[in-house]
Motif scaffolding. Structure first.
Motif, PDB file in Angstrom:
ATOM      1  N   GLU A 176      -0.132  61.734  -7.022  1.00 33.31           N
ATOM      2  CA  GLU A 176      -0.675  61.793  -8.380  1.00 33.31           C
ATOM      3  C   GLU A 176      -2.079  61.192  -8.431  1.00 33.31           C
ATOM      4  O   GLU A 176      -2.993  61.759  -9.045  1.00 33.31           O
ATOM      5  CB  GLU A 176       0.248  61.041  -9.337  1.00 33.31           C
ATOM      6  N   LYS A 177      -2.274  60.067  -7.766  1.00 29.33           N
ATOM      7  CA  LYS A 177      -3.587  59.419  -7.732  1.00 29.33           C
ATOM      8  C   LYS A 177      -4.608  60.324  -7.062  1.00 29.33           C
ATOM      9  O   LYS A 177      -5.717  60.513  -7.572  1.00 29.33           O
ATOM     10  CB  LYS A 177      -3.475  58.084  -6.988  1.00 29.33           C
TER      11      LYS A 177
ATOM     12  N   LYS B 260       9.227  57.600  -5.173  1.00 29.57           N
ATOM     13  CA  LYS B 260       8.333  57.164  -6.256  1.00 29.57           C
ATOM     14  C   LYS B 260       6.961  56.796  -5.701  1.00 29.57           C
ATOM     15  O   LYS B 260       5.933  57.165  -6.267  1.00 29.57           O
ATOM     16  CB  LYS B 260       8.954  55.970  -6.986  1.00 29.57           C
TER      17      LYS B 260
ATOM     18  N   GLU C 250       3.463  58.714  -6.638  1.00 28.54           N
ATOM     19  CA  GLU C 250       2.333  57.977  -7.198  1.00 28.54           C
ATOM     20  C   GLU C 250       1.078  58.185  -6.370  1.00 28.54           C
ATOM     21  O   GLU C 250      -0.019  58.343  -6.912  1.00 28.54           O
ATOM     22  CB  GLU C 250       2.672  56.492  -7.305  1.00 28.54           C
TER      23      GLU C 250
END
Length: 133
Positions: A72-73, A65, A69
């Motif tokens: 994705e950022k 996770k 993240e």
């Protein structure tokens, strides 16, 4: 409650001791003794569980996770920067060229088909050749 450490003697292969020495920084251990204590603690926790998946699953899920993240950022930031550059380019092209609504609509349809056909991978050279043909 902190208990005092005591010295114990255990047999261990020299190759394993070398591997421990190499992995001290990776394990964030201050000494070989600290490394062994961490390893034993982890293994005891593993044995207390009925299945290893129950013990490792939350750790793996959180790690995955966190990585997702982070990616994705980074992707979102790059997409924003690319959108800004694209907007600047579009404004410069629109300001320097007189394109009627019919031509703009046809260009939009042509580009949408080309992007769908090439999965969005279009080089400047390909566009140049298309415009010259």
């Amino acid at each position: 409650m902190s208990e005092n450490k005591r010295k114990y003697a255990y047999w261990m292969k020299p190759s394993m001791v070398e591997e421990i020495t190499e992995m001290l920084d990776t394990a964030n251990a201050t000494s070989k003794s600290d490394f062994v204590c961490q390893a034993v603690q982890f293994y005891i926790g593993y044995l207390h569980q009925k299945k290893c998946i129950d013990y490792l699953s939350p750790i793996l899920a959180q790690t995955i996770k966190s990585e997702i993240e982070s990616v994705e950022k980074n992707v979102s930031e790059m997409l924003f920067k690319m959108a800004v550059e694209q907007a600047k380019l579009s404004n410069v092209v629109a300001a320097t060229n007189e394109i009627d609504n019919h031509s703009l609509s046809a260009l939009n349809n042509l580009c949408a088909e080309e992007v769908a056909r090439n999965n969005g991978i279009i080089t400047f050279e390909e566009a140049y050749e298309f415009q010259r043909s």
